[in-house]
Design a protein around this motif. Structure first.
Motif, PDB file in Angstrom:
ATOM      1  N   ASP A   1      14.838 -10.972  16.567  1.00  0.00           N
ATOM      2  CA  ASP A   1      14.007  -9.791  16.787  1.00  0.00           C
ATOM      3  C   ASP A   1      12.658 -10.142  17.402  1.00  0.00           C
ATOM      4  N   ASP A   2      12.689 -10.944  18.456  1.00  0.00           N
ATOM      5  CA  ASP A   2      11.514 -11.161  19.288  1.00  0.00           C
ATOM      6  C   ASP A   2      11.989 -11.403  20.707  1.00  0.00           C
ATOM      7  N   VAL A   3      11.129 -11.116  21.669  1.00  0.00           N
ATOM      8  CA  VAL A   3      11.563 -11.131  23.063  1.00  0.00           C
ATOM      9  C   VAL A   3      11.921 -12.534  23.520  1.00  0.00           C
ATOM     10  N   GLU A   4      11.261 -13.548  22.978  1.00  0.00           N
ATOM     11  CA  GLU A   4      11.588 -14.923  23.380  1.00  0.00           C
ATOM     12  C   GLU A   4      13.026 -15.265  22.989  1.00  0.00           C
ATOM     13  N   ALA A   5      13.412 -14.906  21.772  1.00  0.00           N
ATOM     14  CA  ALA A   5      14.767 -15.213  21.313  1.00  0.00           C
ATOM     15  C   ALA A   5      15.803 -14.429  22.112  1.00  0.00           C
ATOM     16  N   LEU A   6      15.522 -13.162  22.387  1.00  0.00           N
ATOM     17  CA  LEU A   6      16.486 -12.356  23.135  1.00  0.00           C
ATOM     18  C   LEU A   6      16.628 -12.852  24.574  1.00  0.00           C
ATOM     19  N   ALA A   7      15.528 -13.179  25.210  1.00  0.00           N
ATOM     20  CA  ALA A   7      15.593 -13.690  26.575  1.00  0.00           C
ATOM     21  C   ALA A   7      16.341 -15.013  26.625  1.00  0.00           C
ATOM     22  N   ALA A   8      16.071 -15.884  25.653  1.00  0.00           N
ATOM     23  CA  ALA A   8      16.771 -17.170  25.616  1.00  0.00           C
ATOM     24  C   ALA A   8      18.267 -16.978  25.427  1.00  0.00           C
ATOM     25  N   LEU A   9      18.652 -16.009  24.575  1.00  0.00           N
ATOM     26  CA  LEU A   9      20.075 -15.729  24.362  1.00  0.00           C
ATOM     27  C   LEU A   9      20.736 -15.275  25.655  1.00  0.00           C
ATOM     28  N   CYS A  10      20.117 -14.334  26.358  1.00  0.00           N
ATOM     29  CA  CYS A  10      20.714 -13.811  27.591  1.00  0.00           C
ATOM     30  C   CYS A  10      20.829 -14.903  28.648  1.00  0.00           C
ATOM     31  N   GLU A  11      19.790 -15.703  28.794  1.00  0.00           N
ATOM     32  CA  GLU A  11      19.814 -16.750  29.817  1.00  0.00           C
ATOM     33  C   GLU A  11      20.759 -17.882  29.447  1.00  0.00           C
ATOM     34  N   ARG A  12      20.793 -18.250  28.175  1.00  0.00           N
ATOM     35  CA  ARG A  12      21.691 -19.346  27.766  1.00  0.00           C
ATOM     36  C   ARG A  12      23.144 -18.923  27.891  1.00  0.00           C
ATOM     37  N   GLY A  13      23.445 -17.675  27.511  1.00  0.00           N
ATOM     38  CA  GLY A  13      24.809 -17.197  27.668  1.00  0.00           C
ATOM     39  C   GLY A  13      25.222 -17.159  29.127  1.00  0.00           C
TER      40      GLY A  13
ATOM     41  N   ARG B   1      10.676  -0.587  17.171  1.00  0.00           N
ATOM     42  CA  ARG B   1      10.558  -2.001  17.549  1.00  0.00           C
ATOM     43  C   ARG B   1      11.705  -2.410  18.470  1.00  0.00           C
ATOM     44  N   ALA B   2      12.899  -1.895  18.202  1.00  0.00           N
ATOM     45  CA  ALA B   2      14.036  -2.216  19.062  1.00  0.00           C
ATOM     46  C   ALA B   2      13.771  -1.778  20.500  1.00  0.00           C
ATOM     47  N   LEU B   3      13.244  -0.571  20.664  1.00  0.00           N
ATOM     48  CA  LEU B   3      12.949  -0.063  22.001  1.00  0.00           C
ATOM     49  C   LEU B   3      11.850  -0.878  22.680  1.00  0.00           C
ATOM     50  N   ALA B   4      10.849  -1.271  21.925  1.00  0.00           N
ATOM     51  CA  ALA B   4       9.778  -2.078  22.495  1.00  0.00           C
ATOM     52  C   ALA B   4      10.309  -3.447  22.932  1.00  0.00           C
ATOM     53  N   LEU B   5      11.159  -4.046  22.120  1.00  0.00           N
ATOM     54  CA  LEU B   5      11.741  -5.337  22.481  1.00  0.00           C
ATOM     55  C   LEU B   5      12.602  -5.222  23.730  1.00  0.00           C
ATOM     56  N   HIS B   6      13.386  -4.153  23.794  1.00  0.00           N
ATOM     57  CA  HIS B   6      14.263  -3.993  24.947  1.00  0.00           C
ATOM     58  C   HIS B   6      13.450  -3.763  26.216  1.00  0.00           C
ATOM     59  N   ALA B   7      12.376  -3.002  26.132  1.00  0.00           N
ATOM     60  CA  ALA B   7      11.521  -2.776  27.293  1.00  0.00           C
ATOM     61  C   ALA B   7      10.886  -4.088  27.753  1.00  0.00           C
TER      62      ALA B   7
ATOM     63  N   LEU C   1      12.140  -7.042  27.293  1.00  0.00           N
ATOM     64  CA  LEU C   1      13.217  -7.853  27.860  1.00  0.00           C
ATOM     65  C   LEU C   1      13.516  -7.412  29.287  1.00  0.00           C
ATOM     66  N   ALA C   2      13.549  -6.096  29.513  1.00  0.00           N
ATOM     67  CA  ALA C   2      13.816  -5.566  30.853  1.00  0.00           C
ATOM     68  C   ALA C   2      12.708  -5.935  31.829  1.00  0.00           C
ATOM     69  N   ALA C   3      11.484  -6.073  31.341  1.00  0.00           N
ATOM     70  CA  ALA C   3      10.373  -6.461  32.206  1.00  0.00           C
ATOM     71  C   ALA C   3      10.417  -7.941  32.556  1.00  0.00           C
ATOM     72  N   ARG C   4      11.107  -8.721  31.745  1.00  0.00           N
ATOM     73  CA  ARG C   4      11.119 -10.174  31.928  1.00  0.00           C
ATOM     74  C   ARG C   4      12.312 -10.655  32.743  1.00  0.00           C
ATOM     75  N   LEU C   5      13.484 -10.027  32.560  1.00  0.00           N
ATOM     76  CA  LEU C   5      14.721 -10.541  33.133  1.00  0.00           C
ATOM     77  C   LEU C   5      15.246  -9.629  34.235  1.00  0.00           C
TER      78      LEU C   5
END
Length: 346
Positions: free
Chosen positions: A264-276, A304-310, A312-316
């Motif tokens: 539940d943080d943008v760093e972990a979610l971005a790392a998951l998407c990129e590593r996968g 918080r989920a919506l903020a994290l997703h936004a 993530l969308a700004a980063r990837l």
């Protein structure tokens, strides 16, 4: 005299996946001892472990960080006292499976697709599993050679896609899977096959020659929807297993669950998407937690989920951003949370 050439060292034979399955850790205290975390034993729930036993392959344990009580992989599998809390809104059947059961292990919720509860077995028991209370003993599709499940698919020409789920369908032996697909070959309205599986991630040994031969011989486009929640779930063995799956022509997608204390943080979610993606897997869904009894401590609120997703969308790039969704019983498909609907904003 010319000395004899040294005998070449032979690489060790790969372990059969069934052996790795049998050797899974089943004792929460053993798991903590393996990680040097015996001090956490006071927070274990014996009641939760009795109701939904711990099971985790040793290869998955090896990816956990020793002596880290906050390890995101450990948190997914360790039965803790928080599971004993009774929280309003958290139910035994979080996604309306009971109302969608059609007998023979078939769940029919969405137009054109039938989901088969292939088996109740899984190589890992995730504590947030939305089917942790499912009555598998009463309703699995592989029973009696899949006959009841296949009959229901034959009788409904609107079904174009068969989804194998569970449990985990790859817990079944190859010949059991072939029983089903051999029967489905004669059903003209079946056009696609989908597998929902966590085994290639938690038990990559399962992706062996027999499984690959079965997949490679299927007459339909095959999509394998994996389940990984954190970048640390990938390692070279998983990468190799996924490469073998892709070589059969299967498309690989990942669905993750947004989990407090895990990703539940943008760093972990971005790392998951990129590593996968580096392993050949395209992000598909990021699920809001299904509100199953015993899992409330994993919930992340919608704001918080919506903020994290936004973030993530700004980063990837867009193709690396999974859709943020929730399953609502009775709805005709997964409900997207992003972009927010006007009704959600009211």
């Amino acid at each position: 005299m010319i000395p004899a050439a040294p005998t070449a060292m032979q690489p060790p034979a790969p372990r059969r996946w069934q052996q790795a399955w049998r050797e899974a850790v089943r004792d929460p205290r053993e798991l903590l001892a393996l990680l040097g975390l015996e001090r956490l034993a006071a927070g274990l729930s014996d009641a939760a472990a009795a109701q939904f036993p711990l099971r985790v392959p040793r290869g998955f344990v090896a990816r956990m960080r020793p002596r880290d009580p906050h390890d995101p992989l450990l948190r997914q599998v360790l039965p803790v006292l928080d599971e004993e809390r009774v929280v309003p809104g958290f139910a035994l059947d979080a996604v309306g499976d009971a109302a969608a059961r059609r007998g023979g292990g078939v769940i029919h919720k969405y137009h054109g697709r039938a989901l088969l509860i292939a088996t109740g077995s899984c190589a890992v028991h995730c504590r947030y599993c939305f089917r942790r209370h499912y009555p598998y003993a009463e309703d699995t599709a592989a029973t009696a050679g899949w006959r009841a499940a296949v009959a229901r698919i034959v009788d409904d020409p609107s079904i174009h896609e068969v989804i194998l789920s569970g449990g985990d369908p790859l817990a079944l032996a190859d010949h059991k899977l072939a029983e089903l697909t051999d029967a489905l070959r004669a059903v003209p309205h079946v056009r696609r096959l989908r597998l929902h599986t966590r085994l290639p991630v938690v038990l990559p040994e399962r992706v062996d020659a027999g499984l690959l031969a079965w997949l490679g011989d299927l007459p339909w486009p095959v999509t394998v929807v994996l389940h990984a929640n954190h970048a640390h779930e990938f390692d070279p063995a998983v990468d190799a297993a996924l490469a073998r799956l892709r070589a059969t022509g299967a498309s690989l997608l990942n669905q993750a669950v947004l989990l407090r204390g895990v990703n539940d943080d943008v760093e972990a979610l971005a790392a998951l998407c990129e590593r996968g993606f580096a392993a050949g897997v395209l992000p598909y869904y990021l699920h809001q937690l299904d509100r199953v009894a015993g899992a409330a401590h994993f919930e992340v609120d919608d704001a918080r989920a919506l903020a994290l997703h936004a973030a993530l969308a700004a980063r990837l790039p867009g193709y690396l951003v999974p859709r943020l969704v929730r399953e609502i019983p009775g709805e005709p498909g997964k409900t997207p949370l992003w972009p927010p609907s006007p009704r959600a904003a009211e």
